[in-house]
Design an enzyme around this catalytic site. Structure first.
Site, PDB file in Angstrom:
ATOM      1  N   GLY A  27     -54.169 -88.533  23.610  1.00 52.73           N
ATOM      2  CA  GLY A  27     -55.269 -88.319  24.562  1.00 52.73           C
ATOM      3  C   GLY A  27     -54.988 -88.775  25.980  1.00 52.73           C
ATOM      4  O   GLY A  27     -55.918 -89.056  26.735  1.00 52.73           O
ATOM      5  N   ASN A  29     -53.953 -86.909  28.362  1.00 56.68           N
ATOM      6  CA  ASN A  29     -54.558 -85.891  29.247  1.00 56.68           C
ATOM      7  C   ASN A  29     -56.075 -86.043  29.301  1.00 56.68           C
ATOM      8  O   ASN A  29     -56.678 -85.892  30.359  1.00 56.68           O
ATOM      9  CB  ASN A  29     -54.166 -84.480  28.789  1.00 56.68           C
ATOM     10  CG  ASN A  29     -52.774 -84.118  29.257  1.00 56.68           C
ATOM     11  OD1 ASN A  29     -52.557 -83.845  30.434  1.00 56.68           O
ATOM     12  ND2 ASN A  29     -51.807 -84.154  28.344  1.00 56.68           N
ATOM     13  N   MET A 105     -53.937 -79.686  18.260  1.00 57.04           N
ATOM     14  CA  MET A 105     -52.820 -79.081  17.543  1.00 57.04           C
ATOM     15  C   MET A 105     -53.238 -78.122  16.431  1.00 57.04           C
ATOM     16  O   MET A 105     -52.489 -77.900  15.489  1.00 57.04           O
ATOM     17  CB  MET A 105     -51.894 -80.178  17.011  1.00 57.04           C
ATOM     18  CG  MET A 105     -51.211 -80.938  18.136  1.00 57.04           C
ATOM     19  SD  MET A 105     -50.370 -79.831  19.313  1.00 57.04           S
ATOM     20  CE  MET A 105     -49.385 -80.982  20.257  1.00 57.04           C
ATOM     21  N   ASN A 122     -55.963 -74.483  28.173  1.00 54.25           N
ATOM     22  CA  ASN A 122     -55.018 -75.297  27.401  1.00 54.25           C
ATOM     23  C   ASN A 122     -53.907 -75.790  28.315  1.00 54.25           C
ATOM     24  O   ASN A 122     -53.556 -75.126  29.287  1.00 54.25           O
ATOM     25  CB  ASN A 122     -54.405 -74.422  26.291  1.00 54.25           C
ATOM     26  CG  ASN A 122     -53.393 -75.183  25.445  1.00 54.25           C
ATOM     27  OD1 ASN A 122     -53.628 -76.329  25.055  1.00 54.25           O
ATOM     28  ND2 ASN A 122     -52.246 -74.568  25.170  1.00 54.25           N
ATOM     29  N   HIS A 124     -49.887 -76.823  28.214  1.00 53.33           N
ATOM     30  CA  HIS A 124     -48.703 -76.684  27.366  1.00 53.33           C
ATOM     31  C   HIS A 124     -47.491 -77.271  28.093  1.00 53.33           C
ATOM     32  O   HIS A 124     -47.276 -76.985  29.270  1.00 53.33           O
ATOM     33  CB  HIS A 124     -48.464 -75.200  27.030  1.00 53.33           C
ATOM     34  CG  HIS A 124     -47.322 -75.036  26.091  1.00 53.33           C
ATOM     35  ND1 HIS A 124     -47.423 -75.306  24.739  1.00 53.33           N
ATOM     36  CD2 HIS A 124     -46.024 -74.708  26.321  1.00 53.33           C
ATOM     37  CE1 HIS A 124     -46.242 -75.131  24.171  1.00 53.33           C
ATOM     38  NE2 HIS A 124     -45.379 -74.762  25.107  1.00 53.33           N
TER      39      HIS A 124
HETATM   40  C1  GAR Z   1     -49.260 -82.817  25.779  1.00 54.46           C
HETATM   41  O1  GAR Z   1     -47.915 -82.915  26.151  1.00 54.46           O
HETATM   42  C2  GAR Z   1     -49.676 -81.365  25.686  1.00 54.46           C
HETATM   43  O2  GAR Z   1     -49.059 -80.553  26.645  1.00 54.46           O
HETATM   44  C3  GAR Z   1     -49.190 -81.016  24.302  1.00 54.46           C
HETATM   45  O3  GAR Z   1     -49.547 -82.130  23.525  1.00 54.46           O
HETATM   46  C4  GAR Z   1     -49.444 -83.300  24.336  1.00 54.46           C
HETATM   47  C5  GAR Z   1     -50.708 -84.121  24.159  1.00 54.46           C
HETATM   48  O4  GAR Z   1     -50.567 -85.353  24.827  1.00 54.46           O
HETATM   49  N1  GAR Z   1     -49.774 -79.809  23.817  1.00 54.46           N
HETATM   50  C6  GAR Z   1     -49.100 -78.897  23.131  1.00 54.46           C
HETATM   51  O5  GAR Z   1     -47.934 -79.031  22.822  1.00 54.46           O
HETATM   52  C7  GAR Z   1     -49.900 -77.675  22.752  1.00 54.46           C
HETATM   53  N2  GAR Z   1     -49.039 -76.665  22.244  1.00 54.46           N
HETATM   54  P1  GAR Z   1     -51.836 -86.275  25.025  1.00 54.46           P
HETATM   55  O6  GAR Z   1     -52.511 -86.387  23.665  1.00 54.46           O
HETATM   56  O7  GAR Z   1     -51.275 -87.591  25.486  1.00 54.46           O
HETATM   57  O8  GAR Z   1     -52.730 -85.648  26.046  1.00 54.46           O
END
Ligand code: GAR
Length: 222
Positions: A27, A29, A105, A122, A124
């Site tokens: 989390g 982001n 996910m 989203n 990525h």
């Molecule tokens: C982030 O790097 C995001 O871009 C990726 O998961 C991570 C979550 O980090 N998302 C994907 O790969 C989607 N296909 P966070 O939980 O620290 O925000």
């Protein structure tokens, strides 16, 4: 989806946006989005956080910030469709205008996406359309590309495919490791995701086919 209520998602232009964030893990982001929306008047507020994973640290971050959380797993439902209907009902109940996927996910069903068409975004960790899927950073690193990056995009019914809002590149240097690259990617995510959300909330985005135009762009700091 059969429930008639689900069809009543009102047009969300010209109003303060009610935001839901979906997160399955750490989390970081989500944290950035919480801080950014509280420090800047972006014409939107994060009202709820949803996770499919009871252990997600994202839920703790939301609780610490007094944001309402919901958590349930698709494994507790008879079908993915009934799981998605339950989430969709939550969105409608909370009058959500924008859904931000932040490390969520699970794939959303096409029916769900249709109900919230052009209102789900989203982040990525690669320069799409390269390195789609759940290992965007590692796949780019292992492939040996010299430049990768981050993409924020609208969600459509195909994986990591919808119209692109913002991309920012990240160089992979010879002395980079997976750890240093991950760190650079996350720092870049934390710069561009809040901006994309701000553009959405301020009604600055226009989608034309695959092209997204931004009518008033902010300078992206490095
Ligand atoms: C982030 O790097 C995001 O871009 C990726 O998961 C991570 C979550 O980090 N998302 C994907 O790969 C989607 N296909 P966070 O939980 O620290 O925000």
């Amino acid at each position: 989806m059969e429930n008639k209520n689900l069809m009543k998602i009102e047009d969300n232009k010209n109003k303060r946006k009610r935001i839901a964030v979906f997160a399955s893990g750490n989390g970081s982001n989500l944290q950035t989005l919480i801080e950014y929306t509280r420090l800047n008047d972006i014409n939107g507020d994060i009202l709820i956080v949803f996770s499919n994973n009871a252990d997600a640290y994202a839920l703790k971050r939301a609780e610490k910030n007094s944001i309402k959380t919901y958590c349930f797993s698709h494994r507790d439902f008879n079908s993915r469709k009934s799981f998605d209907i339950k989430i969709l009902e939550l969105m409608v109940e909370n009058k959500i205008d924008l859904i931000c996927l932040a490390g969520y996910m699970l794939l959303l069903s096409p029916e769900f996406i249709k109900e919230y068409q052009n209102r789900i975004i989203n982040i990525h960790p690669s320069l799409l359309p390269s390195f789609k899927g759940v290992h965007g950073i590692k796949d780019a690193f292992d492939y040996g590309v010299k430049v990768t990056g981050v993409t924020v995009h609208f969600v459509d019914s195909k994986l990591d495919n919808g119209p692109i809002i913002i991309q920012k590149s990240v160089e992979i240097l010879e002395d980079d490791t997976m750890e240093t690259l991950e760190d650079k990617i996350h720092k870049t995510e934390h710069i561009i995701y809040p901006l994309a959300v701000e553009y959405f909330c301020k009604d600055l985005l226009e989608i034309n086919g695959r092209k997204v135009s931004i009518s008033e762009r902010k300078k992206i700091e490095n």
